[in-house]
Motif scaffolding. Structure first.
Motif, PDB file in Angstrom:
ATOM      1  N   UNK A 138       0.863  -1.181   0.000  1.00 44.16           N
ATOM      2  CA  UNK A 138       0.000   0.000   0.000  1.00 44.16           C
ATOM      3  C   UNK A 138       0.899   1.230   0.000  1.00 44.16           C
ATOM      4  N   UNK A 139       0.680   2.149  -0.907  1.00 46.01           N
ATOM      5  CA  UNK A 139       1.391   3.425  -0.923  1.00 46.01           C
ATOM      6  C   UNK A 139       0.385   4.491  -0.519  1.00 46.01           C
ATOM      7  N   UNK A 140       0.643   5.168   0.589  1.00 48.66           N
ATOM      8  CA  UNK A 140      -0.317   6.136   1.138  1.00 48.66           C
ATOM      9  C   UNK A 140       0.387   7.450   1.433  1.00 48.66           C
ATOM     10  N   UNK A 141      -0.085   8.531   0.820  1.00 51.10           N
ATOM     11  CA  UNK A 141       0.446   9.873   1.063  1.00 51.10           C
ATOM     12  C   UNK A 141      -0.571  10.670   1.866  1.00 51.10           C
ATOM     13  N   UNK A 142      -0.163  11.172   3.021  1.00 55.74           N
ATOM     14  CA  UNK A 142      -1.025  12.014   3.848  1.00 55.74           C
ATOM     15  C   UNK A 142      -0.590  13.456   3.611  1.00 55.74           C
ATOM     16  N   UNK A 143      -1.366  14.167   2.797  1.00 52.84           N
ATOM     17  CA  UNK A 143      -0.837  15.408   2.241  1.00 52.84           C
ATOM     18  C   UNK A 143      -1.935  16.350   1.799  1.00 52.84           C
ATOM     19  N   UNK A 188     -14.564   9.287   6.263  1.00 52.43           N
ATOM     20  CA  UNK A 188     -15.165   9.246   4.921  1.00 52.43           C
ATOM     21  C   UNK A 188     -14.134   8.998   3.833  1.00 52.43           C
ATOM     22  N   UNK A 189     -12.853   9.103   4.160  1.00 53.69           N
ATOM     23  CA  UNK A 189     -11.793   8.844   3.171  1.00 53.69           C
ATOM     24  C   UNK A 189     -11.216   7.447   3.313  1.00 53.69           C
ATOM     25  N   UNK A 190     -11.733   6.651   4.263  1.00 50.42           N
ATOM     26  CA  UNK A 190     -11.027   5.414   4.596  1.00 50.42           C
ATOM     27  C   UNK A 190     -11.537   4.182   3.849  1.00 50.42           C
ATOM     28  N   UNK A 191     -12.455   4.334   2.917  1.00 47.06           N
ATOM     29  CA  UNK A 191     -12.788   3.195   2.053  1.00 47.06           C
ATOM     30  C   UNK A 191     -11.814   3.095   0.887  1.00 47.06           C
ATOM     31  N   UNK A 192     -10.958   4.109   0.697  1.00 48.40           N
ATOM     32  CA  UNK A 192     -10.091   4.151  -0.486  1.00 48.40           C
ATOM     33  C   UNK A 192      -9.120   2.973  -0.514  1.00 48.40           C
ATOM     34  N   UNK A 193      -8.424   2.702   0.590  1.00 47.22           N
ATOM     35  CA  UNK A 193      -7.471   1.600   0.594  1.00 47.22           C
ATOM     36  C   UNK A 193      -8.166   0.279   0.337  1.00 47.22           C
ATOM     37  N   UNK A 194      -9.368   0.101   0.906  1.00 47.68           N
ATOM     38  CA  UNK A 194     -10.125  -1.131   0.677  1.00 47.68           C
ATOM     39  C   UNK A 194     -10.518  -1.254  -0.793  1.00 47.68           C
ATOM     40  N   UNK A 195     -10.911  -0.140  -1.399  1.00 45.29           N
ATOM     41  CA  UNK A 195     -11.277  -0.131  -2.823  1.00 45.29           C
ATOM     42  C   UNK A 195     -10.090  -0.534  -3.689  1.00 45.29           C
ATOM     43  N   UNK A 196      -8.963   0.137  -3.499  1.00 42.58           N
ATOM     44  CA  UNK A 196      -7.813  -0.125  -4.367  1.00 42.58           C
ATOM     45  C   UNK A 196      -7.222  -1.506  -4.111  1.00 42.58           C
ATOM     46  N   UNK A 197      -7.287  -1.988  -2.882  1.00 41.62           N
ATOM     47  CA  UNK A 197      -6.811  -3.334  -2.574  1.00 41.62           C
ATOM     48  C   UNK A 197      -7.671  -4.367  -3.295  1.00 41.62           C
ATOM     49  N   UNK A 198      -8.985  -4.160  -3.290  1.00 36.97           N
ATOM     50  CA  UNK A 198      -9.901  -5.063  -3.990  1.00 36.97           C
ATOM     51  C   UNK A 198      -9.541  -5.172  -5.467  1.00 36.97           C
ATOM     52  N   UNK A 199      -9.024  -4.103  -6.037  1.00 37.04           N
ATOM     53  CA  UNK A 199      -8.669  -4.113  -7.458  1.00 37.04           C
ATOM     54  C   UNK A 199      -7.567  -5.130  -7.782  1.00 37.04           C
ATOM     55  N   UNK A 200      -6.802  -5.559  -6.789  1.00 40.40           N
ATOM     56  CA  UNK A 200      -5.810  -6.587  -7.082  1.00 40.40           C
ATOM     57  C   UNK A 200      -6.494  -7.843  -7.606  1.00 40.40           C
ATOM     58  N   UNK A 202     -16.557  -0.553   0.312  1.00 41.62           N
ATOM     59  CA  UNK A 202     -17.363  -0.183   1.477  1.00 41.62           C
ATOM     60  C   UNK A 202     -17.498  -1.357   2.439  1.00 41.62           C
ATOM     61  N   UNK A 203     -17.769  -2.551   1.884  1.00 40.40           N
ATOM     62  CA  UNK A 203     -17.985  -3.720   2.738  1.00 40.40           C
ATOM     63  C   UNK A 203     -16.719  -4.055   3.525  1.00 40.40           C
ATOM     64  N   UNK A 204     -15.565  -4.080   2.856  1.00 38.52           N
ATOM     65  CA  UNK A 204     -14.320  -4.412   3.537  1.00 38.52           C
ATOM     66  C   UNK A 204     -13.902  -3.324   4.521  1.00 38.52           C
ATOM     67  N   UNK A 205     -14.234  -2.077   4.233  1.00 43.55           N
ATOM     68  CA  UNK A 205     -13.941  -1.004   5.190  1.00 43.55           C
ATOM     69  C   UNK A 205     -14.692  -1.249   6.495  1.00 43.55           C
ATOM     70  N   UNK A 206     -15.952  -1.692   6.388  1.00 39.83           N
ATOM     71  CA  UNK A 206     -16.742  -1.990   7.592  1.00 39.83           C
ATOM     72  C   UNK A 206     -16.247  -3.261   8.275  1.00 39.83           C
ATOM     73  N   UNK A 207     -16.001  -4.306   7.507  1.00 37.58           N
ATOM     74  CA  UNK A 207     -15.577  -5.580   8.092  1.00 37.58           C
ATOM     75  C   UNK A 207     -14.237  -5.476   8.801  1.00 37.58           C
ATOM     76  N   UNK A 208     -13.372  -4.587   8.320  1.00 42.18           N
ATOM     77  CA  UNK A 208     -12.033  -4.460   8.908  1.00 42.18           C
ATOM     78  C   UNK A 208     -11.990  -3.491  10.080  1.00 42.18           C
ATOM     79  N   UNK A 209     -12.965  -2.583  10.160  1.00 42.68           N
ATOM     80  CA  UNK A 209     -12.932  -1.568  11.203  1.00 42.68           C
ATOM     81  C   UNK A 209     -12.345  -0.245  10.753  1.00 42.68           C
ATOM     82  N   UNK A 210     -12.014  -0.126   9.473  1.00 44.45           N
ATOM     83  CA  UNK A 210     -11.582   1.180   8.967  1.00 44.45           C
ATOM     84  C   UNK A 210     -12.731   2.172   9.036  1.00 44.45           C
ATOM     85  N   UNK A 211     -13.945   1.689   8.867  1.00 44.84           N
ATOM     86  CA  UNK A 211     -15.161   2.455   9.095  1.00 44.84           C
ATOM     87  C   UNK A 211     -16.090   1.569   9.924  1.00 44.84           C
TER      88      UNK A 211
END
Length: 668
Positions: A299-304, A335-347, A384-393
């Motif tokens: 995961x590459x994450x920029x907080x910026x 509200x920004x924390x489904x992004x990592x779950x979305x992009x990870x799913x794309x693998x 969205x589903x993985x964000x909830x299941x993981x606790x990111x949201x």
């Protein structure tokens, strides 16, 4: 001759010449004949570029990127390109391509406009190049006989501000995307072209990438193991002054790393609970798909708030950006924390399984997006589903997000003329440029309306199977094949239908055709209904809307007056058919005053609420449109309206609940 006399002489000369011309044209027998002059005919196009062939490219390209020129925002490249044997033996035309059709962008977004300083040499001599006049991303090089390799140098003049494009270099971070900093030979599948990459980073900076170093390091220059060109383009780099690596590896021992860079070092302060949620994302994804399609993942994450925003998938990594308070203001930035779950799913969905018309042999062959409602739509759902299941949201936050999605797409007026499938052409049509009337044009609705379709399908499978099956089973069946492989597996519409029928027999072809290919007055909200939820509108925004609006720096009046407005008063969006639209208001106007008082978001909310109670006159807005001021009156009396869900929502809660190791398919 004086200047005055010159002009007088010139004028008399042209008058005489004009008179002579008129006289000549009136001489009998000299009239112009329409068929005397031949009509223009099209000029033949230049020869087509070499067609990609699935054969090995002779030799390995060496590519060095200098990423240290932070002040001028310039990336400098030196590339050594072996010349194919047939051209080396005889000389001739050799074509280098700049990548244009980039996976994940779904359109020709290559930054060819930023390429500069191209210089080609062979045996110490400059070799001229000529740009193809049709495919402007192609460069023809007339290689002299006996030339074995070319030395190619060039720069990428990256944007110095967001006015020129996405910023990829700041004083504290750099995003190296190989598609932007490389040229490759035409005539070959990119999987057959090997590249040895090397990068020089600013002194003392760390980096994250799916590439792996070969052990060679000289100062701040890192050499990476050779990879095929398509893997190279799929393996970008985040490098930063303030950097942290967080291990997310699971029991299967396949390395997964969260690489975080930030504008300030304090933004990297993740708590143990926050790290646990990211680890659980990997765990829940593995349980969902029953497989993984990487031998390591980064995961590459920029907080910026300086680097340009991004969310882009790759097979063994993803590029993501988030707010500076991603960790330090955890309760406000969800509200920004489904992004990592979305992009990870794309693998799994997009990189491993991909619509057949989105796969191409190289990065200059046009792609087509007819399957994006699966590629992006189902990924949006699992994000969205993985964000909830993981606790990111939390589950409640995701339910509130679904309410917002349902309200936006059910009220989108463009659905009255345009089917969802046609929006899959939008990446090419609009290339994500700002649009005056997005709600009428339906820009890229396949993302979130696609998400609602897959919620619809999930709840229907659960109902038909009496909760014995779900879309989880489709995920394992469709995306979980060939565990460990990251060779793309393509599919078409009938393959999706077949997999759904394998999970739960039904007329899925008609189900999908109606929702994707036909014009429908309303969004597919049956999934919410089956999940025990009903879309309603309240006078108070949900926590999700508050978080989303804060991150976007806007105030949301979309479902009342019909617009969103920035903190400074600029209208960010106006909904087609809304009260604001009826009053002739457009986006990019500035809201100056409300009922004679200077605009303030809280005051406008109070005005809307009071107007509902008293049912008084229209709300008067003073707007500035460039240098013009104008006043409009909106006869609106329905109060503030924000979407939410009511009802038991038991079905939604079940979908969003974490999967357990017991009973879930395990990775073999």
């Amino acid at each position: 001759m004086s200047l005055r006399n010159f002009f007088l002489y010139s004028a008399s000369f042209f008058v005489g010449l004009t008179g002579l011309s008129v006289a000549a044209s009136t001489v009998p027998g000299t009239a112009y004949a329409a068929d005397a002059q031949p009509q223009p005919q099209p000029l033949a196009l230049p020869p087509a570029l070499p067609t990609p062939k699935d054969v090995p490219y002779g030799g390995t390209i060496a590519l060095h990127v200098d990423a240290t020129d932070l002040n001028r925002h310039i990336l400098s490249m030196n590339e050594t390109v072996p010349v194919p044997q047939d051209i080396a033996a005889n000389g001739g035309d050799f074509v280098l391509l700049y990548p244009m059709w980039l996976p994940g962008d779904h359109s020709p977004t290559g930054t060819i406009d930023q390429l500069g300083g191209l210089n080609v040499r062979a045996d110490g001599k400059v070799i001229p190049w000529v740009r193809d006049t049709v495919t402007v991303s192609a460069f023809h090089i007339q290689v002299p006989k006996g030339t074995k390799e070319l030395k190619v140098a060039y720069q990428l003049l990256t944007p110095v501000s967001s006015k020129e494009g996405r910023v990829v270099m700041t004083d504290a971070m750099v995003n190296v995307q190989w598609s932007a900093v490389s040229l490759y030979p035409a005539g070959y599948f990119t999987r057959q072209i090997m590249v040895k990459p090397q990068v020089t980073f600013p002194a003392g900076w760390d980096y994250g990438t799916a590439l792996r170093p070969d052990g060679g390091k000289a100062g701040d220059t890192v050499s990476f193991k050779p990879v095929s060109f398509n893997v190279l383009v799929d393996s970008p780099i985040f490098s930063g002054k303030y950097f942290r690596k967080i291990d997310l590896t699971q029991a299967d021992k396949v390395p997964v790393t969260l690489n975080v860079m930030a504008d300030k070092p304090e933004d990297l302060a993740a708590t143990d609970a926050q790290i646990k949620a990211h680890k659980e994302l990997v765990h829940q994804a593995n349980l969902l798909f029953g497989s993984h399609h990487y031998d390591h993942y980064d995961f590459l994450l920029a907080l910026t708030d300086k680097l340009g925003g991004i969310g882009l998938e790759h097979h063994q990594s993803s590029e993501n950006s988030g707010p500076r308070g991603y960790f330090t203001q955890w309760d406000k930035t969800f509200a920004a924390r489904d992004l990592l779950a979305h992009e990870f799913t794309h693998s799994w969905n997009g990189k491993y399984r991909r619509p057949a018309d989105l796969w191409a042999a190289n990065f200059n062959t046009p792609q087509r997006g007819s399957g994006l409602w699966v590629y992006e739509g189902q990924t949006q759902y699992w994000g969205y589903v993985l964000a909830a299941r993981s606790g990111l949201m939390t589950a409640l936050q995701v339910q509130q997000a679904l309410a917002e999605v349902a309200a936006v797409y059910d009220g989108r007026q463009g659905r009255l003329w345009r089917p969802l499938i046609d929006t899959t052409n939008d990446p090419v049509i609009a290339q994500r440029a700002a649009q005056s009337w997005r709600s009428w044009l339906r820009s890229e609705d396949y993302y979130s309306e696609g998400q609602l379709i897959w919620l619809d399908a999930d709840t229907l499978i659960r109902k038909l199977s009496e909760n014995k099956k779900s879309l989880n089973d489709f995920a394992k069946l469709f995306f979980g094949t060939n565990n460990g492989s990251f060779i793309t597996s393509t599919y078409q519409f009938d393959d999706v239908v077949k997999a759904l029928n394998t999970v739960q027999p039904y007329d899925w072809a008609t189900f999908l055709h109606q929702r994707v290919y036909e014009i429908r007055d309303h969004a597919p909200l049956d999934g919410l209904t089956r999940g025990g939820a009903k879309l309603v509108f309240n006078e108070k925004p949900s926590d999700y809307i508050t978080s989303y609006s804060t991150l976007r720096h806007v105030n949301d009046f979309l479902f009342s007056l019909g617009f969103a407005v920035s903190k400074k008063g600029a209208l960010a969006e106006v909904l087609w058919g809304s009260p604001a639209w009826q009053a002739g208001i457009t986006r990019d106007q500035e809201l100056v005053a409300v009922n004679g008082e200077a605009y303030d978001a809280d005051d406008l909310k109070e005005t809307i609420t009071a107007d509902k109670v008293k049912n008084s006159g229209p709300i008067t807005l003073l707007l500035r449109d460039g240098s013009r001021f104008h006043s409009v009156s909106i006869p609106y009396h329905d109060g503030l309206r924000y979407p939410n869900l009511e009802g038991s929502q038991e079905g939604l809660k079940a979908i969003l609940s974490p999967l357990s190791d017991k009973g879930s398919a395990q990775i073999q």
